[in-house]
Enzyme design. Structure first.
Site, mmCIF file in Angstrom:
data_model
loop_
_atom_site.group_PDB
_atom_site.id
_atom_site.type_symbol
_atom_site.label_atom_id
_atom_site.label_comp_id
_atom_site.label_asym_id
_atom_site.label_seq_id
_atom_site.Cartn_x
_atom_site.Cartn_y
_atom_site.Cartn_z
ATOM 1 N N GLN A 109 0.826 -1.209 0.000
ATOM 2 C CA GLN A 109 0.000 0.000 0.000
ATOM 3 C C GLN A 109 0.865 1.266 0.000
ATOM 4 O O GLN A 109 0.664 2.176 -0.813
ATOM 5 C CB GLN A 109 -0.903 -0.041 1.239
ATOM 6 N N GLU A 169 10.442 -2.231 -2.457
ATOM 7 C CA GLU A 169 10.412 -3.678 -2.246
ATOM 8 C C GLU A 169 9.232 -3.898 -1.325
ATOM 9 O O GLU A 169 9.242 -3.433 -0.182
ATOM 10 C CB GLU A 169 11.764 -4.102 -1.649
ATOM 11 N N CYS A 188 10.320 -10.326 4.418
ATOM 12 C CA CYS A 188 9.774 -10.228 3.055
ATOM 13 C C CYS A 188 9.849 -11.574 2.368
ATOM 14 O O CYS A 188 9.122 -11.839 1.428
ATOM 15 C CB CYS A 188 10.571 -9.262 2.192
#
Lengths: 526, 526
Positions: A244, A265, A302
């Site tokens: 977002q 990223e 991540c």
């Protein structure tokens, strides 16, 4: 050095007058003292203008001077001692051992970029010598090198308070590329950020850098970050965080009168494909390693393995049972922020409620208010394909196992999944033939393909790609970890028939710095 | 091969049913036979789907096979003989000699990319070998290479019907990168485009390429181009043309569910700074060369020297007089299209009417309806700085001379000008000290800096940068001419602990192709 609640503008500590902002203890939610002064828009403007002023003098320093600056930052961060990791531990609840390791990684990363700068290949020096006799027209002398894009805005990540924050990979690679940096401190570790910013400022002073080479701003809400991305002096943005926010920054950057690149990223569910022979032969150990990878650092990576694909059947059922046992034994862990904790809880709840989806294993119940318990979820490929939101990243210690009827269904799921940071294949020798068929698809989907490992743990190396097709990042042509990250902040300039004395050192006759150059199509250090 | 009015879809000639479209003779505006069948949206969809199907098989061919394909295209285009250049001459009014030269350049450009593919450096192969003994955690084996982005949409330029059109630099570099191409024929040279597309299709068949590796579509209006850029199979766009169209394509590409990079080379006024000693010593020859450069090819070059900056005074006045004489002697030249001709006329008229601006020299009056006469315009830096539209590119044989009171004013004008493809410095030895001060500013503004030359004429070389900061292009990190253009269509993929047999050839043990690789930080061909 001590935490004062300051901004660092052009190397100087300044108390911001844009409202009081607090750092918080992750485990309790308690506000920490002292309060920080948020940046005003004037503070942001000044930081960016000083960065623009510093750009030409900084980028034109010798490679050795720039490398010394990076080494000095590494030294100063190492010298912060336990004051740094203790503060980071309070702000993030990440274990001390992990933070010590992360500090080592941050320091080594800065040193790696110092060696990259000294090595000189980053110049991308190419020389095509003149051919004055060529007909019908003579060939000019052409020499190309890469230069920095300009001042870079860096938005640190919540989950790497050192290695991907104020002096993390984006800052190190931008400074290595000759670009001044204006960092925005992440609100989840303000004190850690100030300590690191002080270290950078001291290194800049000690090595005689132009004052605007580094600034750090902070502020609640989005106005400081927005002002940074919109500032005409800023020429590129590095960001690690949510999809977002990454996409919002990308939109802002594209809407500028002069658009600039955003290297965001953002998010990834990092598919792990367990091929039949591997599942059969090593299902138990794969299951245990998988649960370890899912729960490492409270799943706040991540590269957390968010989805496992395998062929349905008794072997997969057995795999799930072992994974369930391993999960049940896992202790809860405090998450980085209350916001991340509540997003994890609601994300898991939402997934579990979808048709055909079962949360079949949970870790030990939470002790503290912001603790997360691990969750494993299972579904069939058919249900996965019917429900697009099953692809949404749930940041934290959860993962979905998708049972596929056959390899066609497995490929359908992989084709459906959008761009990823990583894809992993668990395979044995008997799986090689099918793996070879699958590889082109995985190459199109992900920046890094792992074999018989798990994607958590990102080596800072020359050959690392921590990037991948959209929406894993906003720009799949690059990496944000490893030495190749420097290329994000560079652009080529060609010099035609330039007098030798006016050429940059990297392109001069005689190769004064002895760097690798492509001369008339041949690599050479002559 | 003959002009049939066809599309080429997946290598096959197909008459489009999306409405009849005509090619025109540039000199007369007359419609040429046969008519072309414009592409329907189904044609575009099919071309893109075939390109997507061709991507994996094409990119995984050996470097040698791919190079043979590029060489074969070069051979086929050379074999088209005068049929190609005669048609191009009718469609564009560019002189035969220029078109023969441009064909040679196109052929050489394809061969250059064949050597780039064979050379293997394009793989960007990097290997960091495993360190299983490292503590606290072992280092994995990491190997990185670059692969193609996917199918590329190519929009040719009106002003280079061969070298920057259907088989031009964008197509050559995309095919070299392993990306199938769907080209949109430029409406200003449809017949030329079909002949070249036939040549590519024949080369693809003869060298056994997958059918979808190349398609060419065409159509009136914007719908065919828009459908191409929006198609989910398309992964990048190459474009050379106006700023308006380039930015529209960029917006379309950004608004896709999965945004893709657009490499649009758009507009530039290519400042030429004449420093005092050079103006004094060589003003006359510089003036003549300048007018030659302004009027070359009816001024229809992206690198046309649209603005000259020099210090005001008698020497500059004398320069202007010589330039005026040279201009007056210039014959008119037919422009590429009626649209370009009318934009040139109105652009010159608009500039001439601005306060403080004088059109002080005109070439010989136009003979044909679409002929352009050269125009030189003069103004002062003060007036230039007061009127932003003086910076707008007027595509054609016109240029503005800006008289500056001092170097501060000269720098103010340069600072005001937006990103450029080129910047040129005319200098003598006595000007070096000031040139050195000016260089950092020029480096920030332009992709190529020339010394004592003129920017028209773009060498296709390893060290060429035909690119530059926005709005000269949408992406200043690259070049659209020269071997470095291949990097636009590549992205890195890293393989972690991959079994050797599953690695791409570029990364295998023993370096089977003997290419340059970075192994543990050292360049090597071992």
């Amino acid at each position: 050095m001590a935490i004062q609640g300051n901004l660092i503008i052009g190397g100087q500590p300044i108390m911001g007058h844009g409202g009081s902002v607090h750092a918080y203890a992750a485990a309790t939610g308690e506000a920490l003292m002292p309060a920080f002064g948020g940046a005003t828009l004037e503070d942001v403007d000044l930081a960016c203008k000083l960065a623009a002023q510093a750009f030409d003098p900084y980028r034109r320093l010798s490679d050795e001077r720039r490398a010394q600056f990076l080494d000095a930052i590494a030294w100063e961060i190492a010298s912060l001692g336990t004051a740094l990791t203790e503060r980071a531990h309070i702000e993030t609840a990440l274990p001390m051992l992990r933070l010590e390791g992360e500090r080592m990684r941050t320091v080594n990363q800065l040193r790696l970029f110092a060696t990259v700068v000294r090595d000189g290949r980053w110049h991308g020096a190419v020389i095509d010598t003149a051919q004055p006799e060529r007909t019908p027209i003579p060939r000019p002398d052409l020499r190309m090198q890469y230069i920095g894009l300009g001042p870079v805005a860096v938005f640190g990540a919540s989950n790497f308070p050192l290695a991907f924050s104020v002096a993390g990979g984006d800052t190190a690679s931008a400074l290595a590329a000759g670009c001044p940096v204006v960092a925005k401190a992440h609100p989840a570790h303000l004190g850690t950020s100030e300590l690191v910013a002080q270290a950078i400022a001291k290194a800049a002073r000690d090595t005689g850098m132009p004052p605007g080479v580094f600034s750090m701003v902070l502020g609640e809400g989005t106005s400081v970050g927005e002002a940074l991305v919109k500032h005409p002096s800023i020429q590129a943005v590095g960001f690690t965080g949510s999809r977002q926010v990454g996409l919002a920054l990308q939109r802002l950057a594209q809407a500028r009168p002069t658009p600039i690149p955003v290297y965001a990223e953002m998010s990834s569910i990092n598919p792990v494909v367990i091929l039949p022979a591997a599942l059969e032969a090593r299902g138990e150990s794969i299951a245990r390693d998988y649960v370890d990878s899912v729960t490492l650092g409270a799943g706040q990576f991540c590269t957390n393995p968010g989805i496992v694909l395998a062929l349905a059947g008794a072997t997969l059922d057995a795999f799930c049972e072992i994974a369930a046992d391993a999960t049940t034994a896992k202790m809860p862990a405090t998450m980085l922020t209350p916001g991340i904790h509540s997003a994890f809880s609601s994300g898991v709840q939402k997934l579990s409620g979808l048709p055909g989806v079962t949360a079949f294993a949970r870790g030990q119940e939470a002790a503290g208010p912001y603790d997360a318990a691990a969750v494993l979820i299972r579904t069939d490929a058919e249900d996965f394909l019917a429900e697009p939101s099953l692809e949404d990243e749930v940041f934290g210690p959860s993962s979905i196992i998708v049972a596929c009827r056959d390899t066609n269904e497995l490929e359908a799921v992989l084709n459906r999944i959008s761009g990823q940071l990583t894809a992993t294949v668990q395979l044995d020798a008997k799986d090689h033939a099918y793996a070879r068929e699958l590889l082109p698809l995985l190459e199109r989907k992900a920046g890094r393909i792992l074999f018989n490992g798990f994607p958590t743990g990102i080596e800072v190396a020359h050959a690392m790609v921590h990037g991948g097709p959209y929406p894993a990042t906003t720009d799949g042509r690059t990496t944000s970890v490893g030495s190749a990250a420097i290329s994000r902040f560079l652009r080529p300039v060609s010099y035609q028939d330039a007098p030798d004395a006016l050429l940059p050192f990297a392109l001069r006759a005689g190769n004064p710095n002895g760097i690798w150059r492509l001369v008339d199509g041949e690599l050479s250090r002559e």
